[in-house]
Design a protein around this motif. Sequence first.
Motif, PDB file in Angstrom:
ATOM      1  N   HIS A  97       0.855  -1.184   0.000  1.00  0.00           N
ATOM      2  CA  HIS A  97       0.000   0.000   0.000  1.00  0.00           C
ATOM      3  C   HIS A  97       0.894   1.238   0.000  1.00  0.00           C
ATOM      4  O   HIS A  97       1.886   1.300   0.721  1.00  0.00           O
ATOM      5  CB  HIS A  97      -0.905   0.002   1.227  1.00  0.00           C
ATOM      6  N   PRO A  98       0.566   2.262  -0.800  1.00  0.00           N
ATOM      7  CA  PRO A  98       1.409   3.458  -0.845  1.00  0.00           C
ATOM      8  C   PRO A  98       1.441   4.224   0.477  1.00  0.00           C
ATOM      9  O   PRO A  98       2.348   5.019   0.706  1.00  0.00           O
ATOM     10  CB  PRO A  98       0.796   4.307  -1.960  1.00  0.00           C
ATOM     11  N   ALA A  99       0.496   3.979   1.371  1.00  0.00           N
ATOM     12  CA  ALA A  99       0.500   4.668   2.667  1.00  0.00           C
ATOM     13  C   ALA A  99       1.673   4.230   3.536  1.00  0.00           C
ATOM     14  O   ALA A  99       2.014   4.903   4.514  1.00  0.00           O
ATOM     15  CB  ALA A  99      -0.809   4.411   3.412  1.00  0.00           C
ATOM     16  N   THR A 130       4.608   4.555   2.935  1.00  0.00           N
ATOM     17  CA  THR A 130       5.742   5.451   2.730  1.00  0.00           C
ATOM     18  C   THR A 130       5.857   6.508   3.829  1.00  0.00           C
ATOM     19  O   THR A 130       6.866   7.202   3.901  1.00  0.00           O
ATOM     20  CB  THR A 130       5.648   6.161   1.369  1.00  0.00           C
ATOM     21  N   TRP A 156      -1.326   9.810   5.161  1.00  0.00           N
ATOM     22  CA  TRP A 156      -0.836   9.646   3.791  1.00  0.00           C
ATOM     23  C   TRP A 156      -1.686  10.447   2.816  1.00  0.00           C
ATOM     24  O   TRP A 156      -1.163  11.157   1.965  1.00  0.00           O
ATOM     25  CB  TRP A 156      -0.828   8.172   3.421  1.00  0.00           C
ATOM     26  N   THR A 210      -0.320  13.729   0.522  1.00  0.00           N
ATOM     27  CA  THR A 210      -0.079  13.503  -0.903  1.00  0.00           C
ATOM     28  C   THR A 210      -1.116  14.081  -1.850  1.00  0.00           C
ATOM     29  O   THR A 210      -0.822  14.220  -3.036  1.00  0.00           O
ATOM     30  CB  THR A 210       0.025  11.995  -1.206  1.00  0.00           C
ATOM     31  N   ALA A 235      -5.927  10.563  -3.508  1.00  0.00           N
ATOM     32  CA  ALA A 235      -4.584  10.062  -3.173  1.00  0.00           C
ATOM     33  C   ALA A 235      -4.317   8.719  -3.834  1.00  0.00           C
ATOM     34  O   ALA A 235      -3.220   8.470  -4.324  1.00  0.00           O
ATOM     35  CB  ALA A 235      -4.437   9.953  -1.658  1.00  0.00           C
ATOM     36  N   THR A 236      -5.315   7.862  -3.870  1.00  0.00           N
ATOM     37  CA  THR A 236      -5.159   6.549  -4.505  1.00  0.00           C
ATOM     38  C   THR A 236      -4.934   6.694  -5.995  1.00  0.00           C
ATOM     39  O   THR A 236      -4.090   6.018  -6.581  1.00  0.00           O
ATOM     40  CB  THR A 236      -6.402   5.674  -4.244  1.00  0.00           C
ATOM     41  N   THR A 271      -3.655   9.313  -7.482  1.00  0.00           N
ATOM     42  CA  THR A 271      -2.350   9.936  -7.666  1.00  0.00           C
ATOM     43  C   THR A 271      -1.232   8.912  -7.555  1.00  0.00           C
ATOM     44  O   THR A 271      -0.242   8.971  -8.286  1.00  0.00           O
ATOM     45  CB  THR A 271      -2.137  11.052  -6.615  1.00  0.00           C
ATOM     46  N   ALA A 272      -1.387   7.948  -6.631  1.00  0.00           N
ATOM     47  CA  ALA A 272      -0.354   6.935  -6.413  1.00  0.00           C
ATOM     48  C   ALA A 272      -0.300   5.922  -7.548  1.00  0.00           C
ATOM     49  O   ALA A 272       0.736   5.312  -7.780  1.00  0.00           O
ATOM     50  CB  ALA A 272      -0.591   6.219  -5.098  1.00  0.00           C
ATOM     51  N   ALA A 273      -1.406   5.733  -8.243  1.00  0.00           N
ATOM     52  CA  ALA A 273      -1.451   4.714  -9.297  1.00  0.00           C
ATOM     53  C   ALA A 273      -0.761   5.149 -10.563  1.00  0.00           C
ATOM     54  O   ALA A 273      -0.299   6.142 -10.823  1.00  0.00           O
ATOM     55  CB  ALA A 273      -2.886   4.360  -9.625  1.00  0.00           C
TER      56      ALA A 273
END
Length: 106
Positions: A22-24, A26, A62, A66, A101-102, A104-106
Amino acid sequence: MTDRPRQAPMPASLRQGRPPRHPALTVRCPHCQAAPDMRCTTRAGRARIQRLDPCPARLADWAQTTAVCPHCQVAPGTPCHDSGIQRPDSSPVHAQRYTEATETAA
């Protein structure tokens, strides 16, 4: 018995089937104080069973750091608000900000 170190690296052939992190992960978790790139822990200090499910506080932190909130139009790093009033700790971030945010992370 072989003479291998206890912390042998995982072979790449086994690593391919693992789900993405999961990007969170980070950011540092404000709830359980887990370091970046480390899984969240329980009160007893054990790693959470849900590998891809960080603490809700970490997800909120997160999303806040972000993404721009489409609901209240605040910049990344700025907390969400409702008509100028700070949101409660139970839901510090608007649901639309999680979605942003999801994406953006993808």
